[in-house]
Enzyme design. Structure first.
Site, PDB file in Angstrom:
ATOM      1  N   GLU A  94      33.682  42.034  38.478  1.00  0.00           N
ATOM      2  CA  GLU A  94      34.499  42.627  39.523  1.00  0.00           C
ATOM      3  C   GLU A  94      34.401  44.148  39.507  1.00  0.00           C
ATOM      4  O   GLU A  94      34.385  44.781  38.453  1.00  0.00           O
ATOM      5  CB  GLU A  94      35.950  42.145  39.392  1.00  0.00           C
ATOM      6  CG  GLU A  94      36.041  40.643  39.632  1.00  0.00           C
ATOM      7  CD  GLU A  94      37.453  40.102  39.666  1.00  0.00           C
ATOM      8  OE1 GLU A  94      38.393  40.844  39.294  1.00  0.00           O
ATOM      9  OE2 GLU A  94      37.629  38.941  40.070  1.00  0.00           O
ATOM     10  N   CYS A 344      45.095  47.355  37.161  1.00  0.00           N
ATOM     11  CA  CYS A 344      44.697  47.452  35.755  1.00  0.00           C
ATOM     12  C   CYS A 344      45.082  46.201  34.980  1.00  0.00           C
ATOM     13  O   CYS A 344      46.224  45.760  35.018  1.00  0.00           O
ATOM     14  CB  CYS A 344      45.368  48.676  35.135  1.00  0.00           C
ATOM     15  SG  CYS A 344      44.984  48.921  33.395  1.00  0.00           S
TER      16      CYS A 344
END
Length: 374
Positions: A94, A344
């Site tokens: 990703e 995150c």
């Protein structure tokens, strides 16, 4: 496309010049011309390199290729963030594009999965398969630049910053990380400022020491706890290199670096009632007193099955204010892309074999180090 062809995305300037001399019998300036076409103009078809003579173009077509990861899926957040699943071999990693008013940051992966098993990170729960090649690291930047396009055509801001904060621990892939960073910084590559390229590490001391004096980029460290007992509980790598070993290595790197302007960025994910108490803030402030830094607080981003929670705003605010009493520069990271799991600690990708973690770590020993099975 033949697997025997040489992928030009695997080579930095030095490697490209050597390749052209040894494999193609061409002068260095020809390698430079091709690099410009690849990185300045996003060209992956040799026939479109119009200042290259036909004979060389034919030679390149026979022996070489320009192959970057392809986008297998794209998710668009309401805040403008884009998360791409990029196909590398038979798996996905990703890559996240984060636009802001004055810049656009690309978060890049360095491995398929991650071996370090940080307890609060979604990527770590998926296991570890392999290191990415140079072409698969720099290829994420190349592909993203093509996807974003020119600002006047798409309205999207061109990529100005790259952070190695995607899937994986960058310093466990030193062999391929360094050439990829070189291409990011090179004027023949993406030409990014060394202050706009950031490598984040969870504490691979041997890798950081290898970087010291070799390549100069901004450094961020994933600390996440103010003492060894707590850090070892949530970050098992701390059993291999404790906090003092880690910070000593950080200070060595900062001393040799211009990109960091004498300071390191400390990343600290706030986990509700785990590491976010005022006592933790006092301890963190004392811990960092001898290491010039700015502290970036990251409220935990929940993911399915996680045992942790995001702290309340009052706990986050109290933690920040406690640190600021010690005159530390403290910021709270604005969560971006959490509605598409691009924030995150939420990157997952597609990891086929969750049993390879220990074996792959041992295989990486020849490149960097051996981390004991965690």
């Amino acid at each position: 496309m033949s697997t025997e062809k040489i992928n030009l995305l695997d080579f930095d300037r030095k490697g490209m010049r050597e390749l052209f001399a040894q494999e193609l019998g061409e002068k260095a300036f020809r390698a430079d011309q091709v690099m410009k076409w690849i990185y300045h103009f996003g060209v992956d078809d040799f026939d479109n390199m119009t200042n290259i003579n036909k004979q060389l173009r034919e030679k390149l077509k026979q022996k070489c290729e320009i192959v970057a990861p392809v986008v297998s899926e794209a998710q668009h957040s309401s805040d403008g963030t884009i998360k791409w699943a990029m196909r590398v071999g038979d798996q996905d990693v990703e890559t996240v594009y984060i636009p802001e008013e004055d810049r656009a940051t690309l978060c890049v992966s360095s491995q398929v999965g991650c071996a370090l098993e940080c307890k609060f990170c979604s990527t770590a729960q998926q296991g570890f398969n392999r290191n990415l090649k140079v072409s698969e690291i720099i290829g994420q930047v190349w592909r993203a630049a093509r996807e974003v396009g020119l600002e006047k055509e798409t309205g999207r801001r061109p990529i100005t910053n790259v952070v190695m904060m995607g899937m994986g621990e960058p310093l466990l892939n030193m062999k391929n990380l360094i050439p990829a960073l070189e291409i990011m910084l090179d004027d023949l590559g993406f030409g990014l400022s060394k202050r706009r390229v950031t490598v984040s590490t969870s504490g691979v001391v041997s890798g950081l020491d290898q970087m010291t004096g070799k390549i100069d980029v901004a450094l961020a460290i994933s600390l996440h706890a103010p003492n060894d007992k707590l850090r070892s509980e949530i970050m098992p790598i701390n059993d291999r290199w404790d906090i003092q070993d880690f910070l000593a290595s950080v200070r060595r790197y900062i001393a040799s670096s211009n990109a960091n302007r004498g300071k390191v960025t400390v990343e600290y994910v706030l986990l509700d009632h785990v590491n976010d108490g005022t006592e933790h803030a006092h301890e963190l402030a004392q811990l960092m007193k001898d290491t010039p830094c700015k502290i970036n607080l990251i409220p935990f981003n929940p993911y399915p099955g996680s045992p942790y929670k995001k702290p309340s705003n009052s706990r986050i605010d109290r933690f920040q204010k406690t640190l600021m009493q010690y005159e530390h520069t403290v910021t709270i990271r604005k969560t971006r892309g959490d509605d598409i799991d691009a924030a995150c600690g939420q990157l997952v990708g597609d990891v086929i074999d969750r049993t390879k973690r220990t074996a792959m770590l041992k295989a990486a020993k020849g490149e960097t180090i051996e981390v004991k099975a965690l």
